[in-house]
Design a protein around this motif. Structure first.
Motif, PDB file in Angstrom:
ATOM      1  N   LEU A 318      16.509  25.898  31.108  1.00 51.07           N
ATOM      2  CA  LEU A 318      15.468  25.534  30.149  1.00 51.07           C
ATOM      3  C   LEU A 318      15.708  26.127  28.771  1.00 51.07           C
ATOM      4  CD1 LEU A 318      12.361  25.981  32.475  1.00 51.07           C
ATOM      5  CD2 LEU A 318      13.237  23.801  31.584  1.00 51.07           C
ATOM      6  N   THR A 319      16.340  27.283  28.709  1.00 51.47           N
ATOM      7  CA  THR A 319      16.537  27.980  27.428  1.00 51.47           C
ATOM      8  C   THR A 319      17.902  27.713  26.807  1.00 51.47           C
ATOM      9  OG1 THR A 319      17.302  29.964  28.597  1.00 51.47           O
ATOM     10  CG2 THR A 319      14.954  29.837  28.074  1.00 51.47           C
ATOM     11  N   ARG A 320      18.740  26.946  27.515  1.00 54.49           N
ATOM     12  CA  ARG A 320      20.060  26.593  26.992  1.00 54.49           C
ATOM     13  C   ARG A 320      20.872  27.849  26.633  1.00 54.49           C
ATOM     14  NH1 ARG A 320      16.047  23.173  25.365  1.00 54.49           N
ATOM     15  NH2 ARG A 320      16.438  20.919  25.431  1.00 54.49           N
ATOM     16  N   THR A 321      20.893  28.788  27.559  1.00 51.35           N
ATOM     17  CA  THR A 321      21.567  30.063  27.276  1.00 51.35           C
ATOM     18  C   THR A 321      22.827  30.262  28.120  1.00 51.35           C
ATOM     19  OG1 THR A 321      19.991  31.166  28.779  1.00 51.35           O
ATOM     20  CG2 THR A 321      19.542  31.287  26.409  1.00 51.35           C
ATOM     21  N   ALA A 322      23.432  29.185  28.584  1.00 51.31           N
ATOM     22  CA  ALA A 322      24.665  29.324  29.369  1.00 51.31           C
ATOM     23  C   ALA A 322      25.764  29.994  28.549  1.00 51.31           C
ATOM     24  CB  ALA A 322      25.135  27.960  29.867  1.00 51.31           C
ATOM     25  N   SER A 323      26.018  29.498  27.339  1.00 51.00           N
ATOM     26  CA  SER A 323      27.114  30.048  26.548  1.00 51.00           C
ATOM     27  C   SER A 323      26.753  31.398  25.946  1.00 51.00           C
ATOM     28  CB  SER A 323      27.530  29.064  25.446  1.00 51.00           C
ATOM     29  OG  SER A 323      26.430  28.716  24.633  1.00 51.00           O
ATOM     30  N   SER A 324      25.509  31.574  25.483  1.00 51.39           N
ATOM     31  CA  SER A 324      25.149  32.849  24.856  1.00 51.39           C
ATOM     32  C   SER A 324      25.094  33.976  25.874  1.00 51.39           C
ATOM     33  CB  SER A 324      23.813  32.732  24.109  1.00 51.39           C
ATOM     34  OG  SER A 324      22.758  32.345  24.972  1.00 51.39           O
ATOM     35  N   SER A 325      24.732  33.683  27.114  1.00 53.58           N
ATOM     36  CA  SER A 325      24.751  34.728  28.139  1.00 53.58           C
ATOM     37  C   SER A 325      26.194  35.083  28.500  1.00 53.58           C
ATOM     38  CB  SER A 325      23.984  34.278  29.388  1.00 53.58           C
ATOM     39  OG  SER A 325      24.544  33.109  29.958  1.00 53.58           O
ATOM     40  N   ALA A 326      27.056  34.075  28.580  1.00 55.89           N
ATOM     41  CA  ALA A 326      28.464  34.336  28.884  1.00 55.89           C
ATOM     42  C   ALA A 326      29.140  35.126  27.774  1.00 55.89           C
ATOM     43  CB  ALA A 326      29.199  33.015  29.116  1.00 55.89           C
ATOM     44  N   ARG A 327      28.612  35.031  26.553  1.00 51.35           N
ATOM     45  CA  ARG A 327      29.246  35.731  25.426  1.00 51.35           C
ATOM     46  C   ARG A 327      29.247  37.240  25.583  1.00 51.35           C
ATOM     47  NH1 ARG A 327      27.532  31.686  21.813  1.00 51.35           N
ATOM     48  NH2 ARG A 327      25.568  32.731  21.334  1.00 51.35           N
ATOM     49  N   LEU A 328      28.370  37.796  26.415  1.00 48.56           N
ATOM     50  CA  LEU A 328      28.416  39.241  26.630  1.00 48.56           C
ATOM     51  C   LEU A 328      29.791  39.656  27.170  1.00 48.56           C
ATOM     52  CD1 LEU A 328      27.111  41.996  26.637  1.00 48.56           C
ATOM     53  CD2 LEU A 328      25.944  41.408  28.776  1.00 48.56           C
ATOM     54  N   TYR A 329      30.402  38.805  27.990  1.00 48.84           N
ATOM     55  CA  TYR A 329      31.755  39.074  28.484  1.00 48.84           C
ATOM     56  C   TYR A 329      32.756  39.039  27.329  1.00 48.84           C
ATOM     57  CZ  TYR A 329      30.073  38.460  33.284  1.00 48.84           C
ATOM     58  OH  TYR A 329      29.404  38.591  34.475  1.00 48.84           O
ATOM     59  N   TRP A 330      32.629  38.046  26.464  1.00 44.12           N
ATOM     60  CA  TRP A 330      33.520  37.908  25.303  1.00 44.12           C
ATOM     61  C   TRP A 330      33.387  39.119  24.392  1.00 44.12           C
ATOM     62  CZ3 TRP A 330      33.640  37.576  20.028  1.00 44.12           C
ATOM     63  CH2 TRP A 330      34.728  36.926  19.438  1.00 44.12           C
ATOM     64  N   GLU A 331      32.152  39.512  24.114  1.00 45.37           N
ATOM     65  CA  GLU A 331      31.917  40.664  23.230  1.00 45.37           C
ATOM     66  C   GLU A 331      32.459  41.952  23.858  1.00 45.37           C
ATOM     67  OE1 GLU A 331      30.902  40.570  20.247  1.00 45.37           O
ATOM     68  OE2 GLU A 331      29.662  38.772  19.963  1.00 45.37           O
ATOM     69  N   HIS A 332      32.248  42.123  25.145  1.00 43.21           N
ATOM     70  CA  HIS A 332      32.700  43.339  25.809  1.00 43.21           C
ATOM     71  C   HIS A 332      34.220  43.456  25.750  1.00 43.21           C
ATOM     72  CE1 HIS A 332      32.596  46.688  28.618  1.00 43.21           C
ATOM     73  NE2 HIS A 332      33.502  46.076  29.365  1.00 43.21           N
ATOM     74  N   ALA A 333      34.901  42.325  25.932  1.00 42.28           N
ATOM     75  CA  ALA A 333      36.363  42.352  25.930  1.00 42.28           C
ATOM     76  C   ALA A 333      36.932  42.720  24.569  1.00 42.28           C
ATOM     77  CB  ALA A 333      36.905  40.991  26.365  1.00 42.28           C
ATOM     78  N   ARG A 334      36.146  42.522  23.514  1.00 36.25           N
ATOM     79  CA  ARG A 334      36.622  42.783  22.156  1.00 36.25           C
ATOM     80  C   ARG A 334      35.906  43.945  21.479  1.00 36.25           C
ATOM     81  NH1 ARG A 334      37.022  38.070  24.012  1.00 36.25           N
ATOM     82  NH2 ARG A 334      38.725  36.659  23.470  1.00 36.25           N
ATOM     83  N   SER A 335      35.033  44.601  22.176  1.00 37.76           N
ATOM     84  CA  SER A 335      34.236  45.669  21.572  1.00 37.76           C
ATOM     85  C   SER A 335      35.065  46.922  21.339  1.00 37.76           C
ATOM     86  CB  SER A 335      33.045  46.008  22.469  1.00 37.76           C
ATOM     87  OG  SER A 335      32.377  47.166  22.001  1.00 37.76           O
TER      88      SER A 335
END
Length: 412
Positions: A318-335
């Protein structure tokens, strides 16, 4: 919810009786979940029009979610599941939104009727949500006698970019930034002295919170703790058979399931197109993890109720957060905060830690290794329960949280 100009309208919104959240004022806006009927009608139409692939050529779940199982679960989602009942249950708890560091944060804030209750922050992970904690709210906030002195005031936020917090609109939301946002949230709520609990990403965020807000966090309780194999083979050789088996099982699980994490760490936006457009795709992506990570015999429902499972999926859909929730993995890998600089000396962890190990979890920590890095003050081993501890074994979860934080209470 805040929605950027190029985002689709959000199906959920704060109460219209108050002003929207203000970053300047730190306003806390009462929130009521009210999904327009058109969203539910569209979901029904999409489910009815699902294009199904051919069945897998392997057995069971070896190639992913079995076709027959997912078709049956989808049929229940379409015709047996009652979203309005789940929506009403969520609205039975006080909910709010606030803006922190440019992101909207949704949270439940449930105060205990018991005097002297200890504030406790509960943090979920992926692919979870605040739904993970619904069954423990009552026992933690208003425990029956003789546990009345073990009551908590609960703060249960949705991670930035997840569910009812809505998509994040800027980069940089790594574990440390979320932990700092949680410290600010607790400050705004007036909780000067509090405990924190988490699993999955929630465990990493909670551990970091114990660092960045050590002056106010009295203790950290986790039901996930990663203890990777030591670099020194002699340390591994000195471990007992059970501990070596834990390391072997963790390594095997990582090899088998690293695909989802690699995809979310590298291409969360591309993945988001598929999951945001297909409810069955979103369902399969999440239910696969519940199938693999829960202490279940054949299907996730062996460990987690079907309605709870679908409500959790609905908060992503309902909130269309599939990609934004997955981005935590992307951010962590580059943090820059993920790994310490080469040659640096690790700083002692400043906050006492309690660990609950659930026997059905794929990655069970090794105490001897955990104690090298953390001041472990409490360790409990359970013979059942999996990765989603509060959902799978709410009674065991509640008892262990009470037992750990009992030492930090003040007064009668």
């Amino acid at each position: 919810m805040n929605v950027s100009p190029d985002s689709p309208p959000s199906p959920v919104s704060p109460s219209s009786s108050v002003s929207p959240p203000s970053a300047a004022s730190g306003a806390l806006t009462p929130f009521t979940l009210a999904v327009p009927q058109r969203e539910l009608d569209e979901l029904s139409a999409r489910l009815a029009a699902t294009r199904w692939p051919a069945a897998a050529t392997g057995d069971g779940w070896s190639q992913g979610v079995p076709l027959g199982y997912l078709q049956e679960l989808t049929a229940y989602w379409a015709d047996g599941y009652d979203w309005r009942a789940q929506e009403a249950e969520l609205n039975g708890f006080p909910q709010f939104t606030t803006e922190i560091d440019g992101a909207t944060v949704h949270f439940l804030h449930i105060r205990s009727p018991r005097p002297g209750a200890l504030p406790l922050l509960l943090t979920h992970g992926w692919p979870g949500s605040v739904v993970e904690f619904l069954d423990v709210i009552g026992p933690l906030t208003d425990p029956p006698a003789p546990a009345g002195g073990d009551a908590f005031d609960l703060v249960i936020p949705s991670l930035p970019g997840y569910g009812l917090s809505g998509p994040t609109t800027g980069p940089g939301w790594d574990v440390r930034r979320v932990a700092r946002a949680w410290a600010e949230l607790m400050r705004r709520l007036g909780h000067d002295r509090y405990g924190a609990q988490g699993g999955d990403w929630g465990h990493a965020i909670t551990l970091e919170l114990g660092r960045v807000d050590a002056a106010h966090v009295v203790g950290v309780h986790v039901n996930t703790l990663l203890t990777p194999p030591p670099e020194d083979p002699a340390v591994t050789a000195a471990l007992g058979d059970d501990d070596r088996e834990r390391l072997r099982r963790t390594a095997a699980a990582y090899t088998e399931m690293a695909g989802y994490a690699a995809l979310q760490s590298s291409r969360p936006q591309t993945l988001g197109y598929a999951l945001t457009d297909s409810p069955v795709g979103q369902l399969a992506w999440i239910v696969e993890k519940f199938g693999e990570w829960t202490d279940s015999a054949g299907a996730p429902e062996d460990a987690v109720g079907r309605d709870r499972l679908l409500t959790n999926v609905m908060l992503y859909w309902l909130t269309r957060t599939a990609s934004s929730s997955a981005r935590l993995y992307w951010e962590h890998a580059r943090s820059p905060h993920t790994s310490a600089p080469s040659g640096s000396v690790p700083q002692p962890y400043p906050t006492p830690i309690g660990v609950a190990v659930f026997g059905g979890d794929l990655a069970r920590p090794v105490r001897r290794l955990a104690e090298r890095d953390h001041p472990v003050a409490h360790w409990t081993e359970f013979d059942r329960g999996g990765h989603f501890a509060a959902l799978e074994q709410p009674g065991l979860f509640v008892d262990d949280v009470r037992a750990f934080f009992r030492r930090f209470r003040t007064g009668p």
